[in-house]
Design a protein around this motif. Structure first.
Motif, mmCIF file in Angstrom:
data_model
loop_
_atom_site.group_PDB
_atom_site.id
_atom_site.type_symbol
_atom_site.label_atom_id
_atom_site.label_comp_id
_atom_site.label_asym_id
_atom_site.label_seq_id
_atom_site.Cartn_x
_atom_site.Cartn_y
_atom_site.Cartn_z
ATOM 1 N N VAL A 138 85.540 40.556 9.083
ATOM 2 C CA VAL A 138 85.327 41.336 7.867
ATOM 3 C C VAL A 138 84.264 40.640 7.020
ATOM 4 O O VAL A 138 84.282 39.422 6.872
ATOM 5 C CB VAL A 138 86.651 41.486 7.093
ATOM 6 C CG1 VAL A 138 86.399 41.957 5.670
ATOM 7 C CG2 VAL A 138 87.567 42.458 7.825
ATOM 8 N N ALA A 139 83.346 41.425 6.507
ATOM 9 C CA ALA A 139 82.277 40.850 5.695
ATOM 10 C C ALA A 139 82.858 40.205 4.452
ATOM 11 O O ALA A 139 83.628 40.823 3.723
ATOM 12 C CB ALA A 139 81.275 41.931 5.314
ATOM 13 N N ALA A 140 82.489 38.987 4.244
ATOM 14 C CA ALA A 140 83.001 38.258 3.091
ATOM 15 C C ALA A 140 82.191 38.620 1.857
ATOM 16 O O ALA A 140 81.166 39.280 1.943
ATOM 17 C CB ALA A 140 82.898 36.766 3.357
ATOM 18 N N ALA A 141 82.691 38.174 0.728
ATOM 19 C CA ALA A 141 81.916 38.337 -0.496
ATOM 20 C C ALA A 141 80.652 37.506 -0.368
ATOM 21 O O ALA A 141 80.563 36.621 0.475
ATOM 22 C CB ALA A 141 82.723 37.858 -1.681
#
Lengths: 193, 304
Positions: free
Chosen positions: A113-116
């Protein structure tokens, strides 16, 4: 207090004080050195949050011949516990309410999942906002960056090339290094051969 | 050099004049057969230069010596953009990993050199002839030696397959391809009697930086990127590393916010990580039996 007690105390306390000061100095020097030389990632990445890209079966063992223990719907969030060869061991327990499913899935069926945005980047979004995206970014500024604009401003630096040359190692040294790490040439057919 | 200049500028003495005539004869002979004679002044192959100045440059005719010099010139611009990371030990470590991979590649004999570029950008670069760079920003994203090797293997594949030379064959780049790209600044200065401050040097530098900006801003052919992935993952497996670390890397890149400025140039010059993962999917079955190493401990020791 008798004078000799005072004297004894100072004999004990002074070396203690000096040792403490010395230790403190050493530690602080060491710490500042670590700050300049350390390239280790800041956060632990042992367990990552992922998302399955399609409906997948959970397998008991990391191979397709293995028993199926369950399945996960497309786009469900999972925790990636470990990897073995091309397989991730994942679990679905993202909240205490969810029933605890786990098993092996092919790693290509999962995306992190793309992180901040990282520290120093503006516009922090919610931590697990979106899955990997194919959209192309538009922002192109960065500290100590290496961008089209940075390239445009560049001048050929021949001194750095000379420095680079001093870091080169021989094939023999590389072979010894590989042996230390127990790396062995594997007889996989490389297409270019 | 001096005689070369006198040939065009002056005939002050008989001696010089006869020498000039002699040189002119030699030069014209070599012009007729310049491919085979290799008439040289210093490091400069005049025969080649004259031909390349006249004809449209033919990238197929670049020999290995020229390829390496071209790569060194491109590297000078990459390192002019951002310098090497100051820590010598980390640079040496990256060289050892890289050289082990290069020794298992199809071109082990090239003068391979690896460097860590001090930049927060997440990227890696290759230049022809054996020059490979990884940014410190990319290095910080990695967890083990196999992942580092995966990055380097991709760049090594660009070099073994001469992808940069392929890129300059494109029509768009061809007019920018001149002899300056294939000689060193020193050789250029020696033969034009220019110094670092002179116009001559500036011409060399302008050509070299122009080409480097072009190559690294536009990137390589997208098919060459996919090929570098395909060959890279195999080179990783062949060298005894856990080949699936290659997939880990693409997953990590995919997981960083896509509009993160650190990734801007990488995204501009490469297919997206998802496209690359899909393209690699059919490679994985062939590598399924690979039980290579990650070397997490050694990596962490070296990075500290």
């Amino acid at each position: 207090m008798p004078r000799y007690v005072n004297y004894c105390l100072s004999i004990i306390v002074t070396p203690l004080f000096i040792t403490t000061v010395l230790l403190f100095t050493l530690v602080s020097v060491n710490v500042s050195f670590a700050f300049t030389a350390n390239l280790t990632p800041q956060q632990s990445k042992s367990v990552r949050l992922g998302q399955v890209i399609k409906k997948v079966n959970l397998l008991k063992q990391p191979n397709y011949q293995s028993d199926i223990t369950g399945s996960i719907a497309a786009k469900e969030k999972v925790k990636i516990q470990t990897r073995k060869s091309a397989w991730y061991f994942i679990s679905t327990a993202t909240s205490p309410q969810t029933s605890d499913l786990s098993g092996w899935v092919n790693m290509l069926n999962v995306r992190f999942v793309a992180a901040a945005k990282r520290e120093g980047e503006l516009g922090v979004e919610s931590l697990f906002s979106s899955v990997t995206n194919d959209s192309l970014p538009t922002v192109s500024t960065g500290v100590r960056g290496f961008d089209v604009d940075d390239l445009k401003k560049a001048k050929a630096n021949l001194k750095q090339v000379a420095l680079l040359n001093t870091y080169a190692v021989s094939a023999g040294a590389a072979a010894r290094f590989a042996k230390q790490g127990k790396l062995k040439v594997s007889h996989i057919k490389v297409k270019e051969d | 050099m001096k005689y070369f200049n006198r040939l065009t500028y002056s005939n002050t003495t008989n001696h010089t004049a006869s020498y000039a005539i002699f040189l002119a004869v030699v030069l014209s002979c070599s012009l007729l057969a310049c491919k085979s004679t290799g008439f040289k002044i210093g490091n400069l192959d005049v025969g080649k230069l004259v031909e390349q100045g006249v004809n449209v440059f033919n990238a197929n005719n670049i020999d290995e010596e020229q390829e390496i010099q071209f790569g060194e010139n491109m590297s000078a611009v990459l390192l002019g953009t951002r310098p090497l990371y100051e820590n010598k030990d980390i640079n040496l470590y990256v060289n050892k990993v890289g050289m082990w991979l290069a020794a298992n590649s199809s071109r082990p004999h090239l003068p391979w050199q690896f460097g860590v570029i001090n930049s927060t950008a997440i990227n890696a670069f290759a230049a022809p002839g054996g020059f490979v760079f990884i940014t410190s920003g990319m290095l910080m994203q990695l967890e083990n030696e196999s992942q580092l090797a995966a990055v380097l293997a991709h760049e090594i594949a660009h070099i073994t397959q001469k992808h940069h030379l392929n890129a300059i064959k494109d029509d768009a780049n061809r007019s920018a391809v001149t002899e300056s790209l294939f000689i060193s600044a020193q050789a250029y200065q020696d033969n034009t009697e220019s110094s670092n401050e002179d116009k001559g040097y500036r011409i060399w530098a302008k050509k070299v930086t122009g080409m480097a900006q072009d190559l690294y801003s536009k990137g390589l052919d997208r098919d060459d990127e996919f090929q570098a992935d395909q060959y890279g993952i195999r080179l990783l497996a062949k060298s005894g590393y856990d080949a699936f670390a290659y997939i880990d890397n693409l997953q990590i890149i995919a997981s960083i916010a896509a509009d993160d400025s650190a990734l801007a140039l990488l995204y501009k010059t490469h297919p997206t990580p998802s496209q690359r993962l899909e393209a690699l999917a059919n490679q994985l079955d062939k590598l399924a039996m690979n039980d290579g190493l990650l070397l997490t401990k050694r990596f962490k020791q070296e990075m500290n």
